[in-house]
Design an enzyme around this catalytic site. Structure first.
Site, PDB file in Angstrom:
ATOM      1  CB  THR A  28      37.645 -21.606 -42.418  1.00  0.00           C
ATOM      2  OG1 THR A  28      37.698 -22.912 -42.452  1.00  0.00           O
ATOM      3  CG2 THR A  28      37.242 -21.304 -43.932  1.00  0.00           C
ATOM      4  N   GLY A  98      32.821 -16.245 -38.658  1.00  0.00           N
ATOM      5  CA  GLY A  98      31.758 -16.856 -39.627  1.00  0.00           C
ATOM      6  C   GLY A  98      31.620 -16.155 -40.897  1.00  0.00           C
ATOM      7  CD  GLU A 106      35.921 -20.605 -38.791  1.00  0.00           C
ATOM      8  OE1 GLU A 106      36.340 -20.101 -39.677  1.00  0.00           O
ATOM      9  OE2 GLU A 106      35.041 -19.939 -38.166  1.00  0.00           O
TER      10      GLU A 106
HETATM   11  C1  A5P Z   1      35.396 -18.325 -41.508  1.00  0.00           C
HETATM   12  O1  A5P Z   1      33.995 -18.701 -41.250  1.00  0.00           O
HETATM   13  C2  A5P Z   1      35.610 -16.989 -40.572  1.00  0.00           C
HETATM   14  O2  A5P Z   1      35.247 -17.221 -39.189  1.00  0.00           O
HETATM   15  C3  A5P Z   1      37.062 -16.516 -40.580  1.00  0.00           C
HETATM   16  O3  A5P Z   1      37.650 -16.937 -39.638  1.00  0.00           O
HETATM   17  C4  A5P Z   1      36.948 -15.006 -40.587  1.00  0.00           C
HETATM   18  O4  A5P Z   1      35.954 -14.623 -41.484  1.00  0.00           O
HETATM   19  C5  A5P Z   1      38.103 -14.512 -40.990  1.00  0.00           C
HETATM   20  O5  A5P Z   1      38.448 -14.520 -42.275  1.00  0.00           O
HETATM   21  P1  A5P Z   1      39.568 -13.866 -42.967  1.00  0.00           P
HETATM   22  O6  A5P Z   1      40.693 -14.261 -42.339  1.00  0.00           O
HETATM   23  O7  A5P Z   1      39.641 -14.059 -44.444  1.00  0.00           O
HETATM   24  O8  A5P Z   1      39.556 -12.383 -42.739  1.00  0.00           O
END
Ligand code: A5P
Length: 227
Positions: A28, A98, A106
């Site tokens: 995500t 997160g 995840e």
């Molecule tokens: C989601 O809950 C997160 O673990 C994302 O993997 C993390 O914040 C990286 O996000 P971006 O790719 O948008 O920087």
């Protein structure tokens, strides 16, 4: 080139590792979204996936929109490769994740995959974890007491809120406490253990021993694959 192009370069490089017949876990976030788009392009060019398993509603919607063969996690035996972003990753491939609030799902995907490929832009590479707040997923029931218990152990944080000022609830109907470290944790594994042992804590955003290959995209267009 900028950060977005760096994320995209890492995502496209990760899509090249996906092979026919695989079940792919989808992370995500903005970097994971670039991967999903790159994967859909490969499917259009003939890649025959067995399925994709999303880690959030947003990821699921994007995968459906791009006609990827979405499968329910509860109906797949095992995931071949999960591809996901990170908020921070250190030289030992320890991560904080997160930022998007999807850490629990995840982690379930990553833990049940033969490999987790991490895709990041260069800004996510750190020497020490902890500049970014540590998201901790907490059961709503008794959440003030859980937070108080964490504070007595030295972990101070704030409840994540929505832009509208309401409590942010995860897709598992839990809260997120974003814990701030005054100094980088020396032994993040110990912090993970201490935090995890508090009743009411569901999961921390520390990801250890999960990252396989790490693909780093740079703003100058370079992509580095760390085995
Ligand atoms: C989601 O809950 C997160 O673990 C994302 O993997 C993390 O914040 C990286 O996000 P971006 O790719 O948008 O920087």
């Amino acid at each position: 080139m900028g950060i977005e192009e760096a994320k995209k370069a890492a995502a496209i490089a990760a899509a090249d590792f996906i092979q026919n017949g695989m079940i792919v876990g989808l992370g995500t976030g903005s970097t994971a979204n670039f991967f999903i788009e790159a994967l859909a392009d490969r499917v259009k060019s003939g890649l025959d996936l067995k399925g994709v398993v999303p880690s959030s509603k947003a990821t699921q919607e994007l995968a459906f929109r791009l006609n990827l063969p979405v499968q329910d996690i509860n109906h797949v035996p095992r995931i071949d490769i999960t591809v996901d972003g990170a908020d921070e990753i250190d030289p030992l491939k320890r991560m904080i994740k997160g930022g998007g609030g999807a850490l629990l799902r995840e982690k379930i995907l990553a833990s049940n995959s033969k490999e987790m490929i991490v895709i990041v832009d260069e800004t996510k590479i750190v020497q020490n974890l902890g500049a970014h707040k540590l998201p901790v997923e907490i059961l709503f029931y008794g959440s003030p007491a859980t937070r108080h218990k964490l504070e007595t152990l030295g972990y101070r944080g704030r409840w994540r809120m929505t832009d509208e000022g309401a409590f942010f609830f995860t897709e598992n109907a839990n809260l997120i406490l974003d814990i701030a470290f005054e100094a980088p944790p020396v032994y993040p594994e110990e912090d993970h253990e201490q935090i995890s042992h508090v009743p009411g804590v569901i999961e921390t955003g520390f990801f250890f021993n999960l990252a396989g290959r790490v693909i780093v995209g740079y703003q100058n267009g370079r992509v580095d694959i760390r085995q």
